[in-house]
Design an enzyme around this catalytic site. Structure first.
Site, PDB file in Angstrom:
ATOM      1  N   ARG A 202       0.838  -1.218   0.000  1.00 18.57           N
ATOM      2  CA  ARG A 202       0.000   0.000   0.000  1.00 18.57           C
ATOM      3  C   ARG A 202       0.868   1.261   0.000  1.00 18.57           C
ATOM      4  O   ARG A 202       0.576   2.239   0.686  1.00 18.57           O
ATOM      5  CB  ARG A 202      -0.923   0.034   1.223  1.00 18.57           C
ATOM      6  CG  ARG A 202      -1.965  -1.058   1.277  1.00 18.57           C
ATOM      7  CD  ARG A 202      -3.008  -0.861   0.183  1.00 18.57           C
ATOM      8  NE  ARG A 202      -4.202  -1.655   0.424  1.00 18.57           N
ATOM      9  CZ  ARG A 202      -4.347  -2.936   0.082  1.00 18.57           C
ATOM     10  NH1 ARG A 202      -3.370  -3.572  -0.550  1.00 18.57           N
ATOM     11  NH2 ARG A 202      -5.469  -3.576   0.340  1.00 18.57           N
TER      12      ARG A 202
ATOM     13  N   SER B 253     -10.687  -0.634   3.276  1.00 14.18           N
ATOM     14  CA  SER B 253      -9.878  -0.747   4.499  1.00 14.18           C
ATOM     15  C   SER B 253      -9.515   0.645   5.004  1.00 14.18           C
ATOM     16  O   SER B 253      -8.910   1.423   4.272  1.00 14.18           O
ATOM     17  CB  SER B 253      -8.570  -1.484   4.220  1.00 14.18           C
ATOM     18  OG  SER B 253      -8.833  -2.755   3.709  1.00 14.18           O
TER      19      SER B 253
ATOM     20  N   GLU C 185      -5.010   3.890   6.287  1.00 11.66           N
ATOM     21  CA  GLU C 185      -4.734   3.706   4.858  1.00 11.66           C
ATOM     22  C   GLU C 185      -5.382   4.844   4.092  1.00 11.66           C
ATOM     23  O   GLU C 185      -4.894   5.297   3.059  1.00 11.66           O
ATOM     24  CB  GLU C 185      -5.309   2.358   4.424  1.00 11.66           C
ATOM     25  CG  GLU C 185      -4.875   1.964   3.038  1.00 11.66           C
ATOM     26  CD  GLU C 185      -5.787   0.943   2.412  1.00 11.66           C
ATOM     27  OE1 GLU C 185      -6.773   1.342   1.783  1.00 11.66           O
ATOM     28  OE2 GLU C 185      -5.498  -0.251   2.546  1.00 11.66           O
TER      29      GLU C 185
HETATM   30  N1  EPU Z   1     -10.421 -10.665  10.263  1.00 11.56           N
HETATM   31  C1  EPU Z   1     -11.092 -10.709  11.462  1.00 11.56           C
HETATM   32  N2  EPU Z   1     -12.132  -9.853  11.649  1.00 11.56           N
HETATM   33  C2  EPU Z   1     -12.531  -8.976  10.709  1.00 11.56           C
HETATM   34  C3  EPU Z   1     -11.825  -8.916   9.486  1.00 11.56           C
HETATM   35  C4  EPU Z   1     -10.773  -9.776   9.288  1.00 11.56           C
HETATM   36  O1  EPU Z   1     -10.781 -11.509  12.349  1.00 11.56           O
HETATM   37  O2  EPU Z   1     -13.495  -8.253  10.967  1.00 11.56           O
HETATM   38  C5  EPU Z   1      -9.336 -11.627  10.036  1.00 11.56           C
HETATM   39  C6  EPU Z   1      -9.776 -12.704   9.038  1.00 11.56           C
HETATM   40  O3  EPU Z   1     -10.405 -13.760   9.669  1.00 11.56           O
HETATM   41  C7  EPU Z   1      -8.466 -13.131   8.451  1.00 11.56           C
HETATM   42  C8  EPU Z   1      -7.651 -11.859   8.464  1.00 11.56           C
HETATM   43  O4  EPU Z   1      -8.251 -10.982   9.401  1.00 11.56           O
HETATM   44  O5  EPU Z   1      -7.806 -14.062   9.274  1.00 11.56           O
HETATM   45  C9  EPU Z   1      -7.550 -11.203   7.113  1.00 11.56           C
HETATM   46  O6  EPU Z   1      -8.841 -10.825   6.645  1.00 11.56           O
HETATM   47  P1  EPU Z   1      -9.154 -10.594   5.078  1.00 11.56           P
HETATM   48  O7  EPU Z   1      -8.740 -11.761   4.275  1.00 11.56           O
HETATM   49  O8  EPU Z   1     -10.571 -10.127   4.963  1.00 11.56           O
HETATM   50  O9  EPU Z   1      -8.170  -9.449   4.619  1.00 11.56           O
HETATM   51  P2  EPU Z   1      -7.675  -8.123   5.330  1.00 11.56           P
HETATM   52  O10 EPU Z   1      -6.252  -8.293   5.721  1.00 11.56           O
HETATM   53  O11 EPU Z   1      -8.649  -7.710   6.390  1.00 11.56           O
HETATM   54  C10 EPU Z   1      -6.755  -7.114   3.100  1.00 11.56           C
HETATM   55  C11 EPU Z   1      -6.840  -5.807   2.362  1.00 11.56           C
HETATM   56  C12 EPU Z   1      -8.177  -5.680   1.610  1.00 11.56           C
HETATM   57  C13 EPU Z   1      -8.271  -6.856   0.638  1.00 11.56           C
HETATM   58  C14 EPU Z   1      -8.176  -8.168   1.436  1.00 11.56           C
HETATM   59  C15 EPU Z   1      -8.170  -9.389   0.550  1.00 11.56           C
HETATM   60  C16 EPU Z   1      -5.449  -4.296   3.669  1.00 11.56           C
HETATM   61  C17 EPU Z   1      -5.416  -3.127   4.590  1.00 11.56           C
HETATM   62  N3  EPU Z   1      -6.664  -4.709   3.294  1.00 11.56           N
HETATM   63  O12 EPU Z   1      -7.770  -7.095   4.107  1.00 11.56           O
HETATM   64  O13 EPU Z   1      -8.141  -4.494   0.871  1.00 11.56           O
HETATM   65  O14 EPU Z   1      -9.481  -6.809  -0.092  1.00 11.56           O
HETATM   66  O15 EPU Z   1      -6.934  -8.192   2.198  1.00 11.56           O
HETATM   67  O16 EPU Z   1      -6.937  -9.483  -0.117  1.00 11.56           O
HETATM   68  O17 EPU Z   1      -4.406  -4.807   3.302  1.00 11.56           O
HETATM   69  C18 EPU Z   1      -8.796  -2.183   0.759  1.00 11.56           C
HETATM   70  O18 EPU Z   1      -7.605  -1.906   0.740  1.00 11.56           O
HETATM   71  O19 EPU Z   1      -9.700  -1.309   0.717  1.00 11.56           O
HETATM   72  C19 EPU Z   1      -9.190  -3.591   0.911  1.00 11.56           C
HETATM   73  C20 EPU Z   1     -10.466  -3.953   1.093  1.00 11.56           C
END
Ligand code: EPU
Length: 338
Positions: free
Chosen positions: A163, A238, A334
């Site tokens: 990012r 995010s 972000e």
């Molecule tokens: N999780 C939780 N609770 C929540 C959300 C997530 O426990 O409310 C846990 C999930 O269970 C999982 C981990 O966090 O173990 C990761 O969750 P997820 O796969 O949804 O991805 P993320 O790390 O929360 C990132 C990006 C998203 C992108 C997703 C999928 C960042 C800041 N965000 O989210 O990007 O869509 O991975 O690749 O890196 C964006 O930038 O606007 C965005 C949505």
């Protein structure tokens, strides 16, 4: 001809749907128009808006808001296997993804349904489901705001990180990206389905040999199931970055939070999901009147109606304080706060 308007609501121009006013506003649809506006000496303070998908507007904007509305998708080079495409900054990211799928071009399928415009995609090196913009990026053209010269940036010039890019660091506020060149595959598409949720979505639908279309559909299904649609509930995706912490810090946290997930970064550091932290701080689904934390993805702050940007900002600070107190972690936003 470019027309500068006064006192314009920015509500249609930011995905949080925040109703703040721009003192002055202009929409430009070519580099020439952008140069004309920037050479007008009546203004010295600018805010550039693309898709408005990564900004939290906390107050009226006392500046000239320049809406970057440059359009066009053109092929610039092609071999038997690959194709290079130039895309103007004002094209909507997801429309470009749909265009590529229609032409059976591979590389963008994992990045389906990301809000925002093509011109802002390199600034924070957008990413999802195991793919980042830098994987298909060739170069971009950007206008120097001071000298009004167009400069080409190669992938190496952009210093892409998680990012992150040179446009968020050293060159912040100095250049406006006007066009991005991508390299996509015409055949032998390299599918990336190893990101957990994609594979299970494909399995669930009984798809054994997926195409780029299947992967895109899977990503759209996953995103729609947990991320709110900004046209219905205002949000900026995010709100925070996933923080990087030292392995020793992670091991300490594991004592009290044995389920804390992590992604390996290097020998000394790991990245932990901010969504998990925020959920375990008790904020997930929390609603304070017209705004709150989304109930399916704790990383997303939402505007349910006529919320004020400053209220959402206060909520983000409460989350940061709690993360600091309970996990000793600094959560970085972000989203750009204005
Ligand atoms: N999780 C939780 N609770 C929540 C959300 C997530 O426990 O409310 C846990 C999930 O269970 C999982 C981990 O966090 O173990 C990761 O969750 P997820 O796969 O949804 O991805 P993320 O790390 O929360 C990132 C990006 C998203 C992108 C997703 C999928 C960042 C800041 N965000 O989210 O990007 O869509 O991975 O690749 O890196 C964006 O930038 O606007 C965005 C949505």
């Amino acid at each position: 001809m470019v027309k500068i308007l006064n006192n314009i609501s920015l509500k249609p121009y930011n995905t949080f749907g925040l109703d703040v006013n721009a003192k002055h506003f202009v929409s430009v649809n070519s580099v020439a128009q952008l140069k004309t506006v920037l050479s007008n000496n009546d203004f010295s303070n600018y805010l550039f808006l693309g898709g408005g998908s990564n900004i939290l507007l906390t107050k009226n904007v006392d500046a000239l808001v320049i809406h970057l509305n440059l359009k066009g998708i053109t092929t610039c080079a092609e071999t038997k296997t690959d194709i290079e495409i130039d895309v103007a900054a004002g094209e909507k990211w997801h429309n470009f993804v749909l265009w590529s799928l229609k032409h059976n071009l591979g590389g963008l399928e994992n990045l389906s349904l990301i809000p925002g415009n093509v011109g802002t995609s390199p600034i924070q090196n957008i990413g999802a489901y195991g793919v980042e913009l830098k994987d298909i990026f060739v170069s971009c053209k950007a206008l120097n705001i001071e000298t009004l010269e167009l400069k080409e940036f190669s992938k190496a010039d952009c210093n892409f990180g998680y990012r992150d890019s040179i446009f968020k660091q050293k060159l912040k506020g100095k250049f406006i990206i006007t066009e991005v060149r991508f390299k996509l595959t015409k055949q032998n598409h390299q599918l990336k389905t190893n990101y957990g949720a994609i594979q299970s979505e494909l399995d669930f639908n009984g798809i054994k040999n997926p195409t780029i279309h299947d992967v895109s559909k899977a990503v759209i299904a996953i995103r729609s199931s947990k991320l709110p649609d900004p046209s219905k509930i205002g949000n900026s995706g995010s709100f925070f970055k996933n923080p990087v912490i030292s392995k020793s810090h992670f091991e300490q946290l594991k004592v009290n939070f044995p389920d804390l997930p992590c992604y390996s970064i290097d020998d000394n550091n790991v990245k932990v999901p901010a969504g998990w932290l925020i959920e375990h701080l008790g904020f997930k689904g929390k609603r304070l009147g017209n705004y709150g934390v989304h109930h399916k993805q704790a990383l997303v702050l939402v505007n349910y109606g006529d919320a004020k940007g400053e209220d959402i900002f206060e909520l983000s600070k409460l989350i940061q304080q709690a993360a600091k107190q309970i996990f000793s972690i600094n959560l970085e936003t972000e989203v750009n706060i204005l």
